[in-house]
Write a protein that holds these residues in place. Structure first.
Motif, mmCIF file in Angstrom:
data_model
loop_
_atom_site.group_PDB
_atom_site.id
_atom_site.type_symbol
_atom_site.label_atom_id
_atom_site.label_comp_id
_atom_site.label_asym_id
_atom_site.label_seq_id
_atom_site.Cartn_x
_atom_site.Cartn_y
_atom_site.Cartn_z
ATOM 1 N N SER A 35 -1.966 -3.112 8.672
ATOM 2 C CA SER A 35 -2.897 -2.981 7.545
ATOM 3 C C SER A 35 -4.187 -2.270 7.939
ATOM 4 C CB SER A 35 -3.223 -4.364 6.974
ATOM 5 O OG SER A 35 -3.929 -5.143 7.919
ATOM 6 N N VAL A 36 -4.413 -2.097 9.249
ATOM 7 C CA VAL A 36 -5.613 -1.394 9.708
ATOM 8 C C VAL A 36 -5.295 0.092 9.763
ATOM 9 C CG1 VAL A 36 -7.298 -1.130 11.556
ATOM 10 C CG2 VAL A 36 -6.405 -3.397 11.006
ATOM 11 N N ARG A 37 -5.663 0.807 8.701
ATOM 12 C CA ARG A 37 -5.357 2.237 8.604
ATOM 13 C C ARG A 37 -6.609 3.034 8.292
ATOM 14 N NH1 ARG A 37 0.305 2.460 5.114
ATOM 15 N NH2 ARG A 37 1.490 0.980 6.421
ATOM 16 N N PHE A 38 -6.513 4.337 8.549
ATOM 17 C CA PHE A 38 -7.679 5.205 8.395
ATOM 18 C C PHE A 38 -7.268 6.512 7.722
ATOM 19 C CE2 PHE A 38 -8.110 2.559 12.145
ATOM 20 C CZ PHE A 38 -9.356 1.973 11.967
ATOM 21 N N VAL A 39 -8.250 7.166 7.169
ATOM 22 C CA VAL A 39 -8.051 8.504 6.608
ATOM 23 C C VAL A 39 -9.101 9.413 7.221
ATOM 24 C CG1 VAL A 39 -7.039 7.687 4.445
ATOM 25 C CG2 VAL A 39 -9.524 7.923 4.628
ATOM 26 N N PRO A 40 -8.844 10.723 7.308
ATOM 27 C CA PRO A 40 -9.809 11.633 7.943
ATOM 28 C C PRO A 40 -11.030 11.893 7.063
ATOM 29 C CG PRO A 40 -7.935 12.856 7.087
ATOM 30 C CD PRO A 40 -7.585 11.404 6.926
ATOM 31 N N ARG A 42 -14.798 14.378 7.751
ATOM 32 C CA ARG A 42 -15.746 15.113 8.601
ATOM 33 C C ARG A 42 -15.309 15.130 10.072
ATOM 34 N NH1 ARG A 42 -19.104 12.215 5.280
ATOM 35 N NH2 ARG A 42 -19.541 10.674 6.922
ATOM 36 N N ASP A 43 -14.058 15.494 10.309
ATOM 37 C CA ASP A 43 -13.486 15.612 11.661
ATOM 38 C C ASP A 43 -13.386 14.275 12.384
ATOM 39 O OD1 ASP A 43 -13.251 18.384 11.400
ATOM 40 O OD2 ASP A 43 -15.320 18.684 12.083
ATOM 41 N N GLN A 44 -13.582 13.165 11.652
ATOM 42 C CA GLN A 44 -13.405 11.851 12.260
ATOM 43 C C GLN A 44 -12.552 11.001 11.313
ATOM 44 O OE1 GLN A 44 -16.191 10.267 15.166
ATOM 45 N NE2 GLN A 44 -17.836 11.120 13.908
ATOM 46 N N ILE A 45 -12.693 9.705 11.388
ATOM 47 C CA ILE A 45 -11.902 8.814 10.538
ATOM 48 C C ILE A 45 -12.820 7.895 9.747
ATOM 49 C CG2 ILE A 45 -9.908 8.799 12.090
ATOM 50 C CD1 ILE A 45 -10.932 6.020 13.076
ATOM 51 N N LYS A 46 -12.265 7.333 8.684
ATOM 52 C CA LYS A 46 -12.941 6.272 7.950
ATOM 53 C C LYS A 46 -11.862 5.292 7.475
ATOM 54 C CE LYS A 46 -12.899 8.124 3.227
ATOM 55 N NZ LYS A 46 -13.732 8.457 2.039
ATOM 56 N N PRO A 47 -12.230 4.040 7.155
ATOM 57 C CA PRO A 47 -11.220 3.059 6.728
ATOM 58 C C PRO A 47 -10.506 3.490 5.452
ATOM 59 C CG PRO A 47 -13.285 1.967 7.292
ATOM 60 C CD PRO A 47 -13.571 3.430 7.267
ATOM 61 N N ASP A 48 -9.202 3.242 5.431
ATOM 62 C CA ASP A 48 -8.407 3.464 4.227
ATOM 63 C C ASP A 48 -8.449 2.168 3.422
ATOM 64 O OD1 ASP A 48 -6.649 4.012 2.240
ATOM 65 O OD2 ASP A 48 -4.929 4.473 3.538
ATOM 66 N N LEU A 49 -9.322 2.125 2.426
ATOM 67 C CA LEU A 49 -9.542 0.894 1.682
ATOM 68 C C LEU A 49 -8.512 0.684 0.583
ATOM 69 C CD1 LEU A 49 -13.432 0.973 1.452
ATOM 70 C CD2 LEU A 49 -11.970 -0.128 3.144
ATOM 71 N N THR A 50 -7.534 1.590 0.485
ATOM 72 C CA THR A 50 -6.465 1.372 -0.508
ATOM 73 C C THR A 50 -5.414 0.407 0.027
ATOM 74 O OG1 THR A 50 -5.162 3.246 0.314
ATOM 75 C CG2 THR A 50 -6.806 3.694 -1.393
#
Length: 856
Positions: free
Chosen positions: A825-830, A832-840
């Motif tokens: 369940s800990v997933r990320f989306v790209p 600005r050349d980094q990642i952020k949490p995928d809150l979906t």
């Protein structure tokens, strides 16, 4: 409001917007006048009314906004038209108009003059030279502060109240300071010869040079700037700047120009209702010559005048005739004062100089400690007045007793405890009609109608003026309600700290069973007391935070020695003391972030935050960082976070001390220190304050003579400037005072209480804190230093401790039954050349232990 009604709306013009002018406006608002009249205020200064009594606190970290007397939205709420920087230039009484400097003309029905006073500058040669100042407004202080940056010595002309405040300000700015007073003693209006002598000894011990019984004959200049002073006794003083504080004069020129009656020695003549010789014009405050023939230079009489004028105008503007208010005329005022000058308590009340026929003096003097007390008593035993220097603790009780026969002998009122003063006189001895707050004329009876200090201040304004009455007010209020930490303990956090420390209790269960409420004994505690006691035990015992029972007491983030983020991932913050880091260590952080796919951000505390780590990845990340020489930055704990620094003397051309070295020393000393709340600090290498030290729990600013230590700042949701605790400290003195301050805070603060809130709540405030940690008034300092020394000696890095113990490492898994499986369940989306949490992604399916930790 209709046009027809507007045509009949009376207009009140207030000239001057100082403390008294603002009180006048508040009194009008309280009486409903602002709803039926147009109010125009012409203010000469570029800012609305501010607390001139506390003006010197600007040099202790207060901002002009902090000193403001105007509640946010007050003018708008009451429809008051305020024109700052636009003073009245002339008054046409026949046409009933006032012309402002901007050229605007305002018609009035009632005109109120609250123009205050202006500083008296002796007519000596050189008084207008560059480097000469007066001490009256915030703008004056800003100019003094700027000029002092290039000066080494300052001289103050005048040894009265404002003169000594100015001298304290110059000393605080790092200048060698002289005080020149024409009278034979300091503060000649307030204190007698004995009090002046005690004050002189104390001030000279602080390093100030005092010249009494002599006047300023000439200000010596070179190239138009001050270089010295010649005194009337033939001596000379070398100085770079001169501050004139030799008294004030009523600002009555506007009244003179329009033909109002003024006194022979100045002041706009008014009657008991504060009316001038023109019934449509009133005068209040320091510009007014009262009906008793006096010009009052204190704020409390000015407030009384403001209320009298407002009540009179309210009655005149109420066409319904329904005010029903009997206007109390102003016939004179209490001139009692209580001050703290250069850290010295000074108070006088009643007939302080003993002018009454047949009066007697009762005197206690201790020249060693700088304490002088004198009471003036009539032949019949009536208390007529007194002078207190060095110890004015009893002022709040003695002043209301003036004019009565005290219930104990005069000797018992002046002798210190244990020296023949067995009877303690408390506020209960005061009659109901005793005035407790002279600033706002509030009696003991009125205070007794309230339940708390906050209610007293809101309903009566008592305690919001000079503040000298607050201690008495607190003693008159009902006994406080249960202050227990929670339903499990009837003790406060600070009391539990002392219990655990004194009895050497090392477990929550033992503390709960021995000192918990009966219903809680043998239980498990609650979400309030468990982390609170956990913090106490951690600060006292300094053991591994996740061992045994201690682990069950910690907050969420402590459970995994990292900060939980919104998607269930964690952030890792290695310590970077003082913000100093080598290129090799920077490369390691970059490689860790790259290899584990972490989001990186440089924080406001001069370190690097690595976001997006799964709980099972934490040990591997720590291993890489610890091997490179990093340790935990404790970003997850209620403990020291960072000690910021500028580049300091080493690189900056303005720096006067090595701020980086000091910041590193302090961060390494206090790392891991568990406290009621997180702690932040900063060290600035000069007064330009690039590290923003005055917004920190403890901040340090370099001076040419050492370090200035500020405490109680807060840059969070409720910003607060820190207060100056001590100045010009050596390295060793600085560290010793910070040790004491932090340990005193840890042992006395409430749960989750920042140092800023704690300091404001602390009885006696900054003065009490100075007494405890600087002057060791409670005899605690050796103990506080020993506690800090134990913390420093026992410190161990929690990351390294975890990595060295396989049993401890077992907790760092996403799933107990599948230790090697990552949390899906800990997933990320790209981004600005980094990642952020995928809150979906819904964060479901975690182990009970993880969800339990997240719920704390």
């Amino acid at each position: 409001m209709s046009a027809d009604m507007t045509a009949h709306t009376p207009t009140i013009v207030l000239v001057g917007h100082g403390m008294v002018g603002q009180r006048f406006l508040e009194s009008l608002a309280d009486r409903g006048v602002t709803e039926r009249a147009r109010i125009v205020v012409l203010c000469e200064e570029p800012r609305p009314a501010y607390d001139r009594v506390q003006l010197t606190s600007y040099f202790s970290g207060k901002t002009p906004d902090d000193l403001s007397m105007v509640e946010a939205g007050f003018m708008e709420k009451h429809g008051i038209e305020l024109y700052v920087g636009d003073p009245a230039e002339s008054v046409d009484r026949e046409a009933r108009t006032v012309t402002a400097r901007s050229g605007q003309v305002f018609a009035y029905d009632q005109l109120v003059l609250a123009t205050g006073s202006y500083p008296f500058v002796p007519p000596v040669p050189g008084k207008d030279a560059r480097g000469c100042f007066v001490y009256r407004t915030i703008e004056d202080l800003l100019a003094i502060e700027e000029y002092a940056k290039t000066a080494t010595t300052g001289a103050v002309v005048g040894g009265g109240l404002l003169g000594l405040e100015a001298a304290g300000a110059l000393k605080g700015l790092g200048l060698d300071t002289h005080v020149v007073e024409f009278a034979p003693r300091l503060m000649p209006v307030q204190v007698d010869e004995g009090g002046g002598a005690a004050l002189l000894r104390t001030i000279e011990r602080m390093g100030l040079t005092v010249h009494t019984g002599t006047g300023t004959q000439e200000v010596v200049t070179a190239d138009g700037a001050v270089t010295g002073m010649k005194l009337s006794d033939g001596s000379e003083v070398a100085t770079d700047m001169v501050v004139f504080s030799a008294g004030v004069r009523p600002r009555d020129q506007l009244a003179r120009d329009c033909g109002l009656t003024v006194g022979e020695r100045g002041g706009i003549a008014v009657d008991e209702l504060c009316r001038t010789s023109d019934p449509a014009v009133f005068a209040i405050g320091e510009c007014a010559l009262a009906s008793d023939g006096r010009v009052y230079g204190l704020v409390a009489p000015g407030y009384e005048m403001a209320q009298t004028a407002a009540a009179t105008i309210a009655d005149e503007t109420d066409e319904t005739g329904e005010t029903g208010e009997t206007v109390k005329g102003f016939t004179g005022a209490d001139m009692s004062t209580k001050l703290k000058l250069l850290g010295v308590d000074v108070a006088s009340f009643g007939d302080a100089h003993g002018t009454a026929e047949g009066c007697l003096d009762v005197v206690y003097s201790d020249s060693r400690s700088g304490v002088y007390k004198k009471l003036v008593i009539s032949g019949e035993g009536v208390l007529l007045g007194g002078v207190l220097v060095g110890d004015a603790e009893q002022y709040g009780l003695l002043r209301p007793l003036t004019g009565t026969v005290p219930p104990v002998s005069p000797e018992q009122l002046v002798l210190p405890a244990g020296a023949g003063a067995p009877v303690a006189l408390g506020p209960s001895a005061l009659p109901d009609d005793a005035v407790i707050c002279s600033c706002h004329n509030v009696t003991k009876h009125a205070i007794g109608q309230c339940e708390s200090l906050a209610e007293v201040k809101k309903c009566t304004k008592a305690g919001t003026g000079c503040g000298s009455c607050v201690k008495v007010i607190e003693k008159l209020l009902p006994a406080p309600k249960d202050k227990g930490l929670c339903g499990c303990f009837s003790y406060t956090r600070s009391e539990l700290y002392e219990i655990a420390r004194t009895l050497r209790i090392t477990s929550f269960a033992a503390l709960l069973d021995s000192h918990g409420r009966d219903a809680a004994k043998g239980g498990e505690g609650c979400e309030v007391c468990k982390p609170t006691v956990g913090s106490i035990l951690a600060s006292l015992n300094n053991g591994y935070i996740l061992d045994g029972e201690q682990a069950s007491l910690q907050d969420t983030n402590d459970h995994f020695l990292a900060n939980m983020q919104r998607n269930g991932s964690y952030s890792v913050v290695p310590r970077i003391p003082g913000g100093e880091i080598t290129p090799d260590k920077l490369i390691v952080i970059g490689e860790v972030a790259r290899d584990f796919g972490l989001y990186t951000k440089i924080t406001g505390g001069q370190r690097i935050d690595l976001f997006g780590a799964r709980v099972d990845q934490l040990p591997a990340i720590w291993t890489r960082l610890v091997d490179a020489g990093f340790e935990s930055g404790h970003a997850y704990g209620k403990s020291l976070r960072t000690v910021k620094s500028c580049v300091g003397q080493t690189w900056c051309r303005y720096g006067v001390q090595d701020s980086v070295k000091m910041a590193i020393q302090l961060e390494l000393r206090y790392r891991g220190l568990r406290a009621p709340h997180k702690l932040k600090s900063a060290v600035s290498g000069c007064a330009r304050e690039c590290a923003e030290a005055q917004s920190k729990d403890f901040g340090i600013i370099a001076t040419a003579n050492g370090w200035n230590l500020y405490v109680g700042g807060n840059g969070g949701a409720t910003p607060r400037h820190a207060d100056l605790l001590a100045q010009d400290l050596s390295d060793a003195e600085l560290v010793r005072l910070i040790d004491r301050f932090l340990m005193f805070y840890i042992r006395t603060a409430d749960r989750l209480e920042r140092t800023s809130t704690w300091l404001e709540r602390l009885e006696g405030g900054l003065d009490h804190l100075k007494d405890v940690v600087v002057h060791d008034s409670l005899g605690l300092c050796d103990e506080l230093e020993a506690l800090m020394a134990a913390h420093v000696d026992d410190y161990q890095d929690e990351w390294a401790q975890t990595l060295d113990d396989p049993e401890r490492l077992r907790r760092f898994v996403s799933f107990v039954n599948a230790p090697d499986a990552p949390d899906p369940s800990v997933r990320f989306v790209p981004e600005r050349d980094q990642i952020k949490p995928d809150l979906t992604i819904l964060t479901l399916g975690r182990t009970n232990s993880t969800l339990e930790g997240a719920s704390r």
